[in-house]
Design a protein around this motif. Structure first.
Motif, PDB file in Angstrom:
ATOM      1  N   ASP A 134       0.808  -1.225   0.000  1.00 16.53           N
ATOM      2  CA  ASP A 134       0.000   0.000   0.000  1.00 16.53           C
ATOM      3  C   ASP A 134       0.848   1.285   0.000  1.00 16.53           C
ATOM      4  OD1 ASP A 134      -2.369  -1.449  -0.063  1.00 16.53           O
ATOM      5  OD2 ASP A 134      -2.566  -1.484   2.131  1.00 16.53           O
ATOM      6  N   THR A 135       0.297   2.282  -0.685  1.00 11.59           N
ATOM      7  CA  THR A 135       0.908   3.622  -0.689  1.00 11.59           C
ATOM      8  C   THR A 135      -0.159   4.591  -0.197  1.00 11.59           C
ATOM      9  OG1 THR A 135       0.266   3.928  -3.015  1.00 11.59           O
ATOM     10  CG2 THR A 135       2.510   3.132  -2.594  1.00 11.59           C
ATOM     11  N   GLY A 136      -0.337   4.643   1.091  1.00  9.84           N
ATOM     12  CA  GLY A 136      -1.344   5.515   1.692  1.00  9.84           C
ATOM     13  C   GLY A 136      -0.905   6.970   1.689  1.00  9.84           C
ATOM     14  N   PRO A 137      -1.725   7.843   2.300  1.00 12.69           N
ATOM     15  CA  PRO A 137      -1.426   9.283   2.302  1.00 12.69           C
ATOM     16  C   PRO A 137      -0.095   9.613   2.985  1.00 12.69           C
ATOM     17  CG  PRO A 137      -3.597   8.805   3.250  1.00 12.69           C
ATOM     18  CD  PRO A 137      -2.945   7.494   3.008  1.00 12.69           C
ATOM     19  N   TYR A 186      -1.127  -3.940  -3.464  1.00 15.97           N
ATOM     20  CA  TYR A 186      -2.219  -3.202  -2.838  1.00 15.97           C
ATOM     21  C   TYR A 186      -3.225  -4.150  -2.194  1.00 15.97           C
ATOM     22  CZ  TYR A 186      -0.728   1.232  -4.842  1.00 15.97           C
ATOM     23  OH  TYR A 186      -0.013   2.366  -5.145  1.00 15.97           O
ATOM     24  N   THR A 187      -3.659  -3.778  -0.994  1.00 18.46           N
ATOM     25  CA  THR A 187      -4.684  -4.557  -0.306  1.00 18.46           C
ATOM     26  C   THR A 187      -6.070  -4.216  -0.861  1.00 18.46           C
ATOM     27  OG1 THR A 187      -4.863  -2.863   1.428  1.00 18.46           O
ATOM     28  CG2 THR A 187      -3.344  -4.704   1.833  1.00 18.46           C
ATOM     29  N   HIS A 188      -6.329  -2.910  -1.059  1.00 15.97           N
ATOM     30  CA  HIS A 188      -7.632  -2.441  -1.559  1.00 15.97           C
ATOM     31  C   HIS A 188      -7.545  -0.939  -1.823  1.00 15.97           C
ATOM     32  CE1 HIS A 188      -7.856  -1.444   2.668  1.00 15.97           C
ATOM     33  NE2 HIS A 188      -9.072  -0.930   2.578  1.00 15.97           N
ATOM     34  N   HIS A 189      -8.675  -0.370  -2.289  1.00 14.56           N
ATOM     35  CA  HIS A 189      -8.613   0.984  -2.831  1.00 14.56           C
ATOM     36  C   HIS A 189      -8.980   2.094  -1.847  1.00 14.56           C
ATOM     37  CE1 HIS A 189     -12.955   0.120  -3.321  1.00 14.56           C
ATOM     38  NE2 HIS A 189     -13.068   1.407  -3.063  1.00 14.56           N
ATOM     39  N   HIS A 190      -9.280   1.786  -0.614  1.00 15.64           N
ATOM     40  CA  HIS A 190      -9.642   2.881   0.299  1.00 15.64           C
ATOM     41  C   HIS A 190      -8.491   3.887   0.388  1.00 15.64           C
ATOM     42  CE1 HIS A 190     -12.978   0.332   2.380  1.00 15.64           C
ATOM     43  NE2 HIS A 190     -13.374   0.897   1.255  1.00 15.64           N
ATOM     44  N   PHE A 191      -8.881   5.160   0.557  1.00 17.42           N
ATOM     45  CA  PHE A 191      -7.902   6.242   0.410  1.00 17.42           C
ATOM     46  C   PHE A 191      -6.719   6.103   1.354  1.00 17.42           C
ATOM     47  CE2 PHE A 191      -6.170  10.538   0.525  1.00 17.42           C
ATOM     48  CZ  PHE A 191      -6.126  10.824  -0.834  1.00 17.42           C
ATOM     49  N   ASP A 192      -6.961   5.560   2.549  1.00 23.62           N
ATOM     50  CA  ASP A 192      -5.837   5.416   3.492  1.00 23.62           C
ATOM     51  C   ASP A 192      -4.810   4.384   3.023  1.00 23.62           C
ATOM     52  OD1 ASP A 192      -8.111   3.729   4.115  1.00 23.62           O
ATOM     53  OD2 ASP A 192      -7.166   3.173   6.017  1.00 23.62           O
ATOM     54  N   HIS A 193      -5.100   3.696   1.906  1.00 20.00           N
ATOM     55  CA  HIS A 193      -4.168   2.705   1.364  1.00 20.00           C
ATOM     56  C   HIS A 193      -3.609   3.092  -0.014  1.00 20.00           C
ATOM     57  CE1 HIS A 193      -5.098  -0.144   4.627  1.00 20.00           C
ATOM     58  NE2 HIS A 193      -6.196   0.590   4.651  1.00 20.00           N
ATOM     59  N   LEU A 215      -7.834  -1.537  -9.067  1.00 22.71           N
ATOM     60  CA  LEU A 215      -7.399  -0.861 -10.299  1.00 22.71           C
ATOM     61  C   LEU A 215      -8.467   0.109 -10.800  1.00 22.71           C
ATOM     62  CD1 LEU A 215      -5.383  -0.428 -12.599  1.00 22.71           C
ATOM     63  CD2 LEU A 215      -6.462  -2.355 -13.786  1.00 22.71           C
ATOM     64  N   GLU A 216      -9.720  -0.342 -10.803  1.00 24.05           N
ATOM     65  CA  GLU A 216     -10.812   0.524 -11.275  1.00 24.05           C
ATOM     66  C   GLU A 216     -10.856   1.827 -10.480  1.00 24.05           C
ATOM     67  OE1 GLU A 216     -13.688  -3.131 -12.579  1.00 24.05           O
ATOM     68  OE2 GLU A 216     -14.449  -1.751 -11.049  1.00 24.05           O
ATOM     69  N   ASN A 217     -10.714   1.715  -9.193  1.00 23.89           N
ATOM     70  CA  ASN A 217     -10.791   2.905  -8.345  1.00 23.89           C
ATOM     71  C   ASN A 217      -9.544   3.770  -8.452  1.00 23.89           C
ATOM     72  OD1 ASN A 217     -13.380   2.982  -6.589  1.00 23.89           O
ATOM     73  ND2 ASN A 217     -12.821   0.828  -6.733  1.00 23.89           N
ATOM     74  N   LEU A 218      -8.389   3.130  -8.550  1.00 18.48           N
ATOM     75  CA  LEU A 218      -7.136   3.868  -8.736  1.00 18.48           C
ATOM     76  C   LEU A 218      -7.198   4.653 -10.055  1.00 18.48           C
ATOM     77  CD1 LEU A 218      -4.647   3.801  -6.833  1.00 18.48           C
ATOM     78  CD2 LEU A 218      -3.669   2.043  -8.290  1.00 18.48           C
ATOM     79  N   SER A 219      -7.734   4.007 -11.115  1.00 22.03           N
ATOM     80  CA  SER A 219      -7.800   4.677 -12.422  1.00 22.03           C
ATOM     81  C   SER A 219      -8.820   5.801 -12.425  1.00 22.03           C
ATOM     82  CB  SER A 219      -8.156   3.728 -13.567  1.00 22.03           C
ATOM     83  OG  SER A 219      -7.972   2.431 -13.252  1.00 22.03           O
ATOM     84  N   ARG A 220      -9.807   5.716 -11.550  1.00 19.20           N
ATOM     85  CA  ARG A 220     -10.796   6.790 -11.452  1.00 19.20           C
ATOM     86  C   ARG A 220     -10.218   7.950 -10.643  1.00 19.20           C
ATOM     87  NH1 ARG A 220     -14.180   7.639  -7.448  1.00 19.20           N
ATOM     88  NH2 ARG A 220     -13.751   5.608  -6.514  1.00 19.20           N
TER      89      ARG A 220
END
Ligand SMILES: [Zn+2]
Ligand SMILES: [Zn+2]
Ligand SMILES: [Zn+2]
Length: 262
Positions: free
Chosen positions: A56-59, A78-85, A112-117
């Motif tokens: 993860d690359t969080g804030p 990446y574990t998932h797309h939540h912003f803290d990650h 990926l979908e959320n990162l690309s958005r």
């Protein structure tokens, strides 16, 4: 002589999505001077034979990179797309400037979908020059095993509320943040662990995270020799909760470094 099987996992952040202290909060944990009550957003660094893989690359990614003197990155999982990650994704540019190549990233399709958005500029055809975008090589992962920079990683499918997220097992260590359900098939992949890093948000029940009691129960089922709880909220003061935990279960803290064997 260095042992070919040794690796290290360092927790770069062990805090919940707001980080601890939470800005504007004056609770006892948020004003505590104990370094173990200072928690950056969740991330971990795996180092094996001078290769660095970050989870993860969080804030706080940039701050963590500088604080721990990390020397280059070879991949992100990446574990998932939540912003803290994912919030620090744009800072991958710095890695690109030095390596002069795209950074391999490993993630599931939803991430990926959320990162690309959220970081659309990084995923569009891009004509501008000047290294204005993070450059990544996308690798989709869902289950099974992957090998990155010579280290084998087992993917651990987890549920975080209704969201499918990923945990990771490297040798005798598993890292499972942001979850409140570990499916049966995933439990089978977690046998014989020496160290488990597990979501343990706070005392009160939460819809998408294990609370402390649930995490302790899970830890008992998984039966790792040692469990460290992570993604910790400000309702948890380290010195107070640490002494109430059963043997073999402890609160994680930023900078905790664990020696593993592949
Ligand atoms: Zn989180
Ligand atoms: Zn607080
Ligand atoms: Zn989450």
């Amino acid at each position: 002589m260095s042992d070919e099987k040794n690796f290290e996992l360092k927790l770069l952040g062990t805090g919940t999505s707001t980080g601890v202290p939470t800005i504007s909060c004056t609770c006892a944990t948020c004003v505590s001077t104990d370094p173990k009550d200072k928690r950056l957003r969740c991330s971990a660094l795996i180092t094996y034979k001078n290769k660095n893989i970050i989870i993860d690359t969080g804030p706080d990614f940039r701050q963590q990179y500088l604080k721990y003197g990390i020397n280059g990155l070879d991949a992100v999982v990446y574990t998932h797309h939540h912003f803290d990650h994912i919030g620090g994704f744009d800072d991958i540019r710095g890695i690109n400037f030095t390596s002069k190549k795209a950074l391999p990233i490993y993630l599931n399709t939803e991430t990926l979908e959320n990162l690309s958005r959220i970081f659309s500029y990084a995923f569009r055809d891009y004509n501008e020059t000047g290294n204005g975008i993070p450059m990544v090589d996308v690798n989709i992962i869902t289950e099974g095993e992957i090998e990155i920079s010579g280290i084998k990683i087992t993917i651990l499918p987890l549920l975080h509320g209704s969201l499918k997220v990923l945990g990771f097992r490297i040798g005798n260590i598993a890292y499972c943040t942001d979850t409140n359900h570990i499916p049966e098939n995933t439990l089978k992949l977690m046998k014989g662990l020496d160290v488990l890093i597990l979501d343990g948000l706070r005392p009160k029940v939460h819809k998408t995270h294990f609370n402390l009691d649930q995490a302790i129960e899970q830890a008992r089922i998984i039966d790792s020799k040692q469990t460290y709880l992570t993604h910790i909220a400000h309702q948890v003061m380290h010195s107070e909760i640490e002494q109430k935990l059963p043997n073999g279960i402890n609160l994680a803290y930023d900078g905790l470094t664990i020696k593993g064997r592949i």
